[in-house]
Every structure is written in C-alpha cells, then in structure tokens.
Design a protein around this motif. Structure first.
Motif, PDB file in Angstrom:
ATOM      1  N   GLN A 226      70.204 -66.435 -32.470  1.00 43.51           N
ATOM      2  CA  GLN A 226      71.004 -65.332 -32.998  1.00 43.51           C
ATOM      3  C   GLN A 226      70.156 -64.165 -33.485  1.00 43.51           C
ATOM      4  N   GLU A 227      68.994 -64.438 -34.123  1.00 39.49           N
ATOM      5  CA  GLU A 227      68.216 -63.343 -34.692  1.00 39.49           C
ATOM      6  C   GLU A 227      67.784 -62.358 -33.613  1.00 39.49           C
ATOM      7  N   LEU A 228      67.445 -62.895 -32.446  1.00 41.88           N
ATOM      8  CA  LEU A 228      66.947 -62.006 -31.400  1.00 41.88           C
ATOM      9  C   LEU A 228      68.098 -61.414 -30.586  1.00 41.88           C
ATOM     10  N   THR A 229      69.005 -62.250 -30.146  1.00 35.62           N
ATOM     11  CA  THR A 229      69.969 -61.808 -29.141  1.00 35.62           C
ATOM     12  C   THR A 229      71.344 -61.490 -29.702  1.00 35.62           C
ATOM     13  N   GLY A 230      71.549 -61.764 -30.979  1.00 35.20           N
ATOM     14  CA  GLY A 230      72.889 -61.502 -31.518  1.00 35.20           C
ATOM     15  C   GLY A 230      73.869 -62.616 -31.191  1.00 35.20           C
ATOM     16  N   GLY A 231      73.394 -63.688 -30.548  1.00 30.46           N
ATOM     17  CA  GLY A 231      74.257 -64.832 -30.276  1.00 30.46           C
ATOM     18  C   GLY A 231      75.484 -64.465 -29.483  1.00 30.46           C
ATOM     19  N   PRO A 232      76.603 -65.096 -29.786  1.00 35.66           N
ATOM     20  CA  PRO A 232      77.827 -64.844 -29.016  1.00 35.66           C
ATOM     21  C   PRO A 232      78.331 -63.407 -29.151  1.00 35.66           C
ATOM     22  N   ASN A 233      77.885 -62.711 -30.203  1.00 36.13           N
ATOM     23  CA  ASN A 233      78.344 -61.332 -30.373  1.00 36.13           C
ATOM     24  C   ASN A 233      77.678 -60.373 -29.404  1.00 36.13           C
ATOM     25  N   GLY A 234      76.551 -60.787 -28.842  1.00 34.15           N
ATOM     26  CA  GLY A 234      75.895 -59.958 -27.853  1.00 34.15           C
ATOM     27  C   GLY A 234      75.152 -58.777 -28.459  1.00 34.15           C
ATOM     28  N   VAL A 235      74.691 -57.907 -27.565  1.00 35.89           N
ATOM     29  CA  VAL A 235      73.969 -56.703 -27.973  1.00 35.89           C
ATOM     30  C   VAL A 235      74.865 -55.514 -27.651  1.00 35.89           C
ATOM     31  N   SER A 236      75.084 -54.661 -28.650  1.00 33.02           N
ATOM     32  CA  SER A 236      75.938 -53.508 -28.374  1.00 33.02           C
ATOM     33  C   SER A 236      75.148 -52.220 -28.526  1.00 33.02           C
ATOM     34  N   SER A 237      75.789 -51.126 -28.286  1.00 28.53           N
ATOM     35  CA  SER A 237      75.223 -49.770 -28.285  1.00 28.53           C
ATOM     36  C   SER A 237      73.888 -49.714 -27.548  1.00 28.53           C
ATOM     37  N   ILE A 238      73.903 -50.216 -26.319  1.00 31.21           N
ATOM     38  CA  ILE A 238      72.732 -50.107 -25.445  1.00 31.21           C
ATOM     39  C   ILE A 238      72.705 -48.675 -24.922  1.00 31.21           C
ATOM     40  N   PRO A 239      71.550 -48.001 -24.961  1.00 25.23           N
ATOM     41  CA  PRO A 239      71.529 -46.597 -24.534  1.00 25.23           C
ATOM     42  C   PRO A 239      71.949 -46.422 -23.080  1.00 25.23           C
ATOM     43  N   ARG A 240      72.613 -45.323 -22.830  1.00 20.35           N
ATOM     44  CA  ARG A 240      73.006 -44.967 -21.462  1.00 20.35           C
ATOM     45  C   ARG A 240      71.780 -44.466 -20.713  1.00 20.35           C
ATOM     46  N   PRO A 241      71.787 -44.581 -19.415  1.00 15.67           N
ATOM     47  CA  PRO A 241      70.603 -44.100 -18.686  1.00 15.67           C
ATOM     48  C   PRO A 241      70.564 -42.573 -18.700  1.00 15.67           C
ATOM     49  N   SER A 242      69.373 -42.037 -18.590  1.00 16.50           N
ATOM     50  CA  SER A 242      69.229 -40.586 -18.525  1.00 16.50           C
ATOM     51  C   SER A 242      68.771 -40.220 -17.124  1.00 16.50           C
ATOM     52  N   PHE A 243      68.996 -38.967 -16.765  1.00 17.49           N
ATOM     53  CA  PHE A 243      68.551 -38.514 -15.453  1.00 17.49           C
ATOM     54  C   PHE A 243      67.077 -38.149 -15.582  1.00 17.49           C
ATOM     55  N   ALA A 339      73.331 -53.828 -17.901  1.00 13.81           N
ATOM     56  CA  ALA A 339      73.296 -53.568 -19.344  1.00 13.81           C
ATOM     57  C   ALA A 339      73.532 -52.097 -19.635  1.00 13.81           C
ATOM     58  N   THR A 340      72.903 -51.234 -18.838  1.00 12.87           N
ATOM     59  CA  THR A 340      73.060 -49.815 -19.132  1.00 12.87           C
ATOM     60  C   THR A 340      74.442 -49.312 -18.745  1.00 12.87           C
ATOM     61  N   ARG A 341      75.038 -49.910 -17.741  1.00  9.46           N
ATOM     62  CA  ARG A 341      76.379 -49.485 -17.358  1.00  9.46           C
ATOM     63  C   ARG A 341      77.405 -49.905 -18.404  1.00  9.46           C
ATOM     64  N   GLN A 342      77.293 -51.161 -18.857  1.00  5.94           N
ATOM     65  CA  GLN A 342      78.282 -51.669 -19.800  1.00  5.94           C
ATOM     66  C   GLN A 342      78.095 -51.087 -21.200  1.00  5.94           C
ATOM     67  N   GLY A 343      76.821 -50.895 -21.596  1.00  6.97           N
ATOM     68  CA  GLY A 343      76.533 -50.498 -22.963  1.00  6.97           C
ATOM     69  C   GLY A 343      76.673 -51.657 -23.936  1.00  6.97           C
ATOM     70  N   PHE A 344      77.120 -52.790 -23.423  1.00  5.95           N
ATOM     71  CA  PHE A 344      77.300 -53.974 -24.259  1.00  5.95           C
ATOM     72  C   PHE A 344      77.147 -55.208 -23.390  1.00  5.95           C
ATOM     73  N   ILE A 345      76.360 -56.182 -23.862  1.00  2.00           N
ATOM     74  CA  ILE A 345      76.256 -57.431 -23.099  1.00  2.00           C
ATOM     75  C   ILE A 345      76.419 -58.602 -24.054  1.00  2.00           C
ATOM     76  N   SER A 346      76.965 -59.672 -23.528  1.00  2.00           N
ATOM     77  CA  SER A 346      77.079 -60.901 -24.311  1.00  2.00           C
ATOM     78  C   SER A 346      76.909 -62.071 -23.352  1.00  2.00           C
ATOM     79  N   PRO A 347      76.610 -63.267 -23.885  1.00  2.00           N
ATOM     80  CA  PRO A 347      76.358 -64.416 -22.994  1.00  2.00           C
ATOM     81  C   PRO A 347      77.520 -64.724 -22.057  1.00  2.00           C
ATOM     82  N   GLU A 348      78.714 -64.248 -22.412  1.00  2.40           N
ATOM     83  CA  GLU A 348      79.871 -64.555 -21.573  1.00  2.40           C
ATOM     84  C   GLU A 348      79.743 -64.007 -20.158  1.00  2.40           C
ATOM     85  N   SER A 349      78.909 -62.966 -20.002  1.00  3.92           N
ATOM     86  CA  SER A 349      78.772 -62.376 -18.667  1.00  3.92           C
ATOM     87  C   SER A 349      77.842 -63.182 -17.777  1.00  3.92           C
TER      88      SER A 349
END
Lengths: 439, 305
Positions: A226-243, A339-349
């Motif tokens: 959980q400390e690293l990956t956020g566990g089942p809650n996943g990682v949110s607010s992943i930056p969007r890609p830039s051009f 990850a960059t498309r979703q902006g949010f990832i969790s183990p469910e994916s």
C-alpha cells in the motif's frame, strides 16, 4: 495425432433421431439449471439466507436448449461432417490472403484518417484508442507466443509494470511522459528477463502456469504494497502527456495557444490516438524487422522444435530471454500509455481476464500473423463494446464467444501468413504448418 | 509449539480441500493433456449446489444431520458431475486433436462462462450458511491457556478426503474403468485399437473429477460457512498449483501438492502476513519448478527426437 475412435459419434439423421437428441439435451439442461437457476438465494440483512423459486426461467432456458439443439443439428447436417473447413474453402482462404496484401495498407490509411472522419465523436475516438491499445498488446504478446512459441498467461503483469512505473515516476518525481516511457519499457523488459530465468527449463503447460502465477504475484504485490502503490485505491492524478514538453491544455503556453487556434479538449484525444498508433506501429515494425534477423529466425526455430534448435547450436537461453524481454518491453510501453490516458490506475485493470483477452486476440488472429492480430483486436474489443449496456451478461457472452470461436476456427481468423524468409518466390504459409511450440 | 500444532491441523484441512480439487486437474491432464481451467469453477458450482440443497432440505423440515449431509453430498456430486460431463462435450471434445492452444483458450472461455453464469443466476454477494456442524475436541491445553482445537468439521473433512482417496485409488488401480483410463493415458490410439472406448473414458474422467470437486465444494461450504461466485478462480489456481507441484498426472502427487499448498498458506498466514499468503504459495511453486521441473512426484519428461 488422430485417434480413430473419436469420431464414432454418428450424426443423427431423420426427424425422430433429431427430436430424441433435442429431448435428451433438454433433459440435461433441466438437471443443470434446476437448482442453479430455479432456486435463487439471497442473504438477508440479518445474515439469514432466503430463497425463492424461478421455475419460469428454467422452463424458458430448457425450451431454448431444445430449440437450439434442433437448429444446431439441422445446421450440422446441412453443412456436412467436415464442418468449418467447408464453410471457408481453401480458395476463399487464399483469396483472403490475396486481399490481405491490400487490406493492410488500406486499413492503415483508414486508421490514420480516423480522427479526421470522427473528429466530433468522442466515443468513437475513445473506442479507437482502446482498440489500438489492444492491437499493441496483441503484437507485443505475439512476439512471445506467436513467434517464440512460449505460452505466456501472465502478459498483463508487464502491462501493469509499465503502467505503475510511469504512474509512480511521474507522480513522485514529476518526470515527463517522454522520459518515463522508455523507462517503463526498460523496467518491464527487466521483469520479463526476471521471469524468463526461472522458466528457461520449463516446457508447455508448466510454463503457462508459472507465467499465470507470476502475473498473479505482481497483481497481489500491487494490491498489498500500500505505501508504494496505494493498494486497491490505485494511483490517481497521473500527469497527462505533453506534446514534447508543450502541455495540451487551455493555458497560455498550451499547444493550442502557441499554434494560435482555439482550444478544444478533443486535441488531447487526437494526440493520444496518434501516440498509441505510433507506438503500435513501432511494435509492428520492430517485430517484422526482428523476424528477419537471426534472433527472429531463432525464435521461430525454437517454436517449431526446441531439440533440433539446440542441436543446430542455437543458444536457447538467450533466445527465450530476448523473446520475453522484447514482448515485455512493448507491454510496458502500452502500460505507460494506458496510465497516461486514464490518469488513474488500480490493480483491477490488471487481472487474469486481461491476459486471457490478449492471448485470445493473438490466437484468434492466427499466431504470428500481424494483420490477423489487428483484426482480432478490432473484432474482440468492438464486440465486447457492443455488450457494454448488458454489464452482467457481458463476460458470459465473451466466454461463450471464446469457446465457440475456438471450436469454429482453432487456428485463428487468418489461416495464412507471409513467410519470414524465402528463396525466390514468396508463398503464403498455412497456419496449420505452424507448430504450437512446446518451448 | 501449541500454536504450531494448531496451524498444522488447519493447514492439513485446507490442504485436503485443495487436494480434492487438484485430483480433477491431474486426471484430466494425465488423459487429455490439457489444463482444465474451468475446473475451479466446477468446484464453485458444487459449493453452490450444496448450499441450495441444504436450504431446500432445511426448509422441508428435515433435522437429522447425517441424512441431510448424505443427501446434499449425493445431489451435489450428481449435478456437478453432469456439469463436468457437459463442459467436456461442449468445449473440449471438439478440440481434442486440435492445435494445443485452442482447448486451453476454450477452457478459459468456459471458466468465464461458469463464473458469470453463477453471478447472473445467484447474484454477486457472498452466501453464508449458519454453522451446521458444531462442536469438537480439545486436544491439549497449555499452561498459558492456549488450546489446540480439533473441530468436528475438520475431522469430517479429513476423513472424507481419506475415504474418497482410497475409493478413488481402488477405482483407478482395480476396476475396468481405471484400466481404460490408464490405457488412454499411455496411448489413446493404441487403446482405441484394443477396444477401449476412448470417448467414454475421457467423459468419465471429467465426471469423476467434477464429482470430487463437488465434494471439495461441500467441504469448503461447511468449513468456511460461505460460497461466492468468484471463489472458483483462486481455489482453482491454488489447486492447479498443487497438481503441478505434486507432479501433474500423478494422483498421490496431487494430494501431496494439495497438502503442501495448504500447509504453506496456513503457516505463512500464521507467522508472516495474511496478505502475502497467495504470493508465498505461487513463489514456492516457481522455486520448486526451477529445481524439479516435473514436480515432486512427476515422471521426468523424455525428449523425443
């Protein structure tokens, strides 16, 4: 190997036999569904189980089986005992492969134009991005399964490694997408090698179960660390890609402002579309190039016969490891994009279901056929999307489709593929000649 | 030490359940040479059918526990066996001599079908039953008050497993069907030429495997007091791990592997962390396969050139 006794089941002929078969099938269905469908249980608020009967549903299911088995039996007699082969005669097969030569460029041009044609239809663009992601995953797994013949049931692990690598690097260190993308690929490839080492000595189904276990281990670690990956809650607010450093947003230094055009959220979708298209085409190009190099030919030799391969002096260790690493790397790229498309990832994916889906795409496409994998991804993801409104029945239908497709075309949609190397004249290779690989 | 002994008991009980499921994997693999991915879901279906039969019998006013157990056992075994038979007919028989990946994918598809069929038919929520068999024995009580318990359910699970295993070993080694099964395992074509009905033998293998999985489902229901539509997947992978660990194709191996996985999982939960118990089980599988690529009791694979 063909055992003579397996075709002893005589096809039923005549109306009485037909009815008898249908009646027996209906009777079996009645027993199967009687308790599972006929009695519905539900736990009440006090934990006490209650149940109620649903005999109407059982009756309609049994009737459906009765009718269905008559229809199937009639179809079987109409088509004849050979079944699928007669449906798609060899002439049509070679016709398809002839068309295939022009289908691939045509499909590519159409894909390039998709954002232009469907510019206003956000849904179609999103779906196209999804399909392309699976095309890329399919091409990536194709290196491992289709070319090297190594059965990998845990491919989604590398997808997860790529996604989490990008998500964690970008959110913790603020690194840009273009720095993290290669890193995600490298990290995934590293895990591919790590998995490759223990499985070097394993063959066939042992390999399958170890890769499945490996995929589960990665997923369980992601859930529990959980400390690293956020566990089942996943990682949110992943930056969007830039051009390439220029953000695709509404700000003053955004791309739209710099180009002097009005900002629209669709720009980012179109950018993402071309990004995944470029990544997928990179996968395809690298695969095709590698196939012609000694390492690619070693992969195919390994798939055909490992013992002969070793006898000819091919180093099977490096051959297997490079196949795992290459496939994993593309999985990692796809994960970073996800990850960059979703902006949010969790183990469910990253469940086993995803691995099975990608493997189904590769096998349905016809192992080793690049065009086939792309078409299979389109068919599978598109078909899957059709059932989005029927959420609970979706996986049920998907599972049935997997069974039926395998029975109908165990060798995949595209029965032929281009040879890797040839002497004077390129002749299409039937996929029946492609060994399944016991590596 | 007492804590250890208690965990040993718990681990052996869990291992017996895994072993019962693993036998189904190992038999199918031995004869058809394919991983029956749907087998874990067959176990889940067995658990559901046992639960529903319980409900009906209890609401009919039956109170004699041995009678209820016997009826539930027979009904669950019979219907689940029919599921096994049907799955083989629909998804595996047409693909028996096909490209090797095809039956594996159709098995995965079948597993999805069964999981979601149960979800649609019975809902996604966990189904609990009240404790049915209660009581037990206190084996030992230490000075600091720690008690080693052996519950009646645990005794029942282990005894049932031993009885079924003995019955099954007799079936494979002494009966006509067992001889046919061993013949098919050696060489299907040759067995067919010598008058063995290969189709029927393979069907029976699936039927027996499914019936044993139903027993495991019933034991799971009694031991944990619940079933849900998703339990087949995890239990299935664990049992398959057990079968591979023991050496796939070997019956005592499957039981040994089941016990090993059950013990590893229980001890890991007891001494390290509950969260990583599955990681431990799978990691040990990988480690064992590195050093013994054919499992604990497996025969070494001969490379044919």
């Amino acid at each position: 190997m063909t055992a003579p006794s397996t075709n002893t089941a005589k096809p039923a002929t005549g109306i009485p036999a037909l009815l008898k078969t249908a009646f027996i099938n209906a009777l079996i269905a009645l027993v199967l569904f009687s308790l599972m469908v006929g009695i519905r249980t539900e736990a009440g608020s006090d934990g006490q189980l209650t149940y109620w009967t649903r005999f109407g549903e059982v009756a309609s299911l049994v009737a459906a089986v009765f009718g269905g088995s008559i229809v199937i039996e009639l179809l079987r007699q109409w088509i004849g005992p050979t079944g699928a082969e007669k449906l798609v005669p060899p002439a049509v097969q070679s016709g398809i492969s002839f068309v295939g030569r022009y289908l691939a460029p045509a499909l590519l041009i159409f894909t390039l134009l998709v954002p232009v044609i469907f510019y206003d239809q956000r849904y179609i663009l999103d779906l196209a991005i999804l399909v392309l992601t699976y095309v890329m995953l399919g091409w990536g797994l194709n290196v491992v399964v289709g070319l090297a013949g190594l059965l990998d049931l845990g491919y989604v692990a590398f997808y997860a490694v790529g996604a989490y690598s990008y998500a964690l690097l970008a959110t913790n260190f603020g690194w840009s997408f273009w720095v993290c993308l290669p890193l995600a690929g490298i990290l995934a490839a590293f895990w591919g090698v790590l998995l490759g080492f223990p499985v070097l000595r394993l063959r066939g189904d042992y390999l399958a179960i170890v890769t499945l276990a490996f995929g589960e281990i990665i997923r369980l670690v992601i859930i529990n660390w959980q400390e690293l990956t956020g566990g089942p809650n996943g990682v949110s607010s992943i930056p969007r890609p830039s051009f390439f450093g220029i953000p695709l947003d509404n700000s003053d230094n955004g791309l739209a402002a710099k180009l002097g055009i009005e900002y629209s959220p669709t720009h980012r979708i179109v950018f993402l579309f071309y990004l995944i298209l470029a990544l997928a085409l990179l996968t395809n190009w690298v695969t095709i190039r590698l196939r012609r190099l000694p390492i690619g030919r070693a992969w195919e030799a390994l798939r055909e016969d490992e013992v002969a391969c070793r006898a000819l002096g091919i180093n099977t260790t490096t051959t297997k490891l490079t196949a795992f690493a290459t496939g994993a790397m593309f999985g990692g790229f796809a994960g970073a994009f996800f990850a960059t498309r979703q902006g949010f990832i969790s183990p469910e994916s990253f469940t086993f279901q995803e691995s099975a889906l990608v493997l189904a795409i590769v096998v349905l496409g016809g192992m080793g056929s690049q065009l086939g994998v792309a078409l299979a991804a389109l068919a599978m993801i598109g078909g899957f999307e059709l059932f989005r409104s029927l959420e609970t029945y979706r996986m049920l239908v998907f599972g049935m489709a997997m069974v039926l497709i395998m029975i109908w075309r165990p060798r995949g949609l595209i029965g032929h593929r281009a040879p890797t190397v040839y002497l004077t004249k390129a002749q299409a290779i039937s996929s029946d000649l492609v060994k399944e690989g016991h590596g | 030490m007492d804590y250890f002994a208690q965990q040993l008991i718990n681990g052996l009980v869990l291992g017996s359940i895994y072993g019962l499921i693993a036998i189904g994997y190992t038999m199918v693999y031995g004869i058809v040479g394919m991983i029956n991915f749907a087998h874990g879901d067959v176990f889940m279906i067995g658990g559901f059918i046992a639960l529903i039969t319980f409900l009906i019998l209890v609401s009919l006013g039956l109170t004699a526990i041995p009678v209820i157990l016997l009826v539930v056992l027979l009904v669950a075994m019979a219907i689940t066996a029919l599921y096994g038979w049907t799955i083989e007919r629909i998804a595996y028989r047409p693909l028996r001599h096909s490209f090797r990946l095809a039956p594996m994918l159709s098995a995965i598809g079948m597993s999805f079908v069964l999981t979601n069929y149960s979800q649609v038919a019975q809902g996604a929520r966990v189904k609990p039953i009240p404790p049915f068999i209660t009581g037990g024995y206190t084996l030992h009580e230490s000075t600091d008050g720690f008690v080693i318990q052996l519950s009646n359910i645990q005794i029942m699970v282990v005894v049932t497993t031993i009885v079924l295993l003995a019955l099954f070993t007799w079936l494979v080694s002494r009966t006509r069907l067992g001889r046919d099964m061993r013949a098919c395992e050696q060489d299907q074509t040759m067995a067919a030429l010598l008058g063995v009905n290969v189709d029927r033998t393979i069907s029976m293998t699936f039927v027996i495997g499914a019936a044993l999985a139903a027993v495991a489902g019933l034991m799971y229901l009694l031991y944990y007091g619940l079933v849900d539509f998703f339990m087949g997947f995890v239990a299935g992978i664990k049992a398959f791990t057990a079968a591979v660990l023991g050496g796939i194709g070997s019956l005592p191996g499957a039981m040994l592997g089941g016990l090993a996985i059950g013990l590893i999982e229980t001890f890991w939960s007891a001494y390290f962390s509950v969260e990583y118990k599955d990681v431990a089980a799978f990691s040990i599988l990988i480690v064992v396969l590195i050093f013994m690529p054919t499992g604990l009791l497996g025969r070494p694979e001969v490379e044919k050139v």
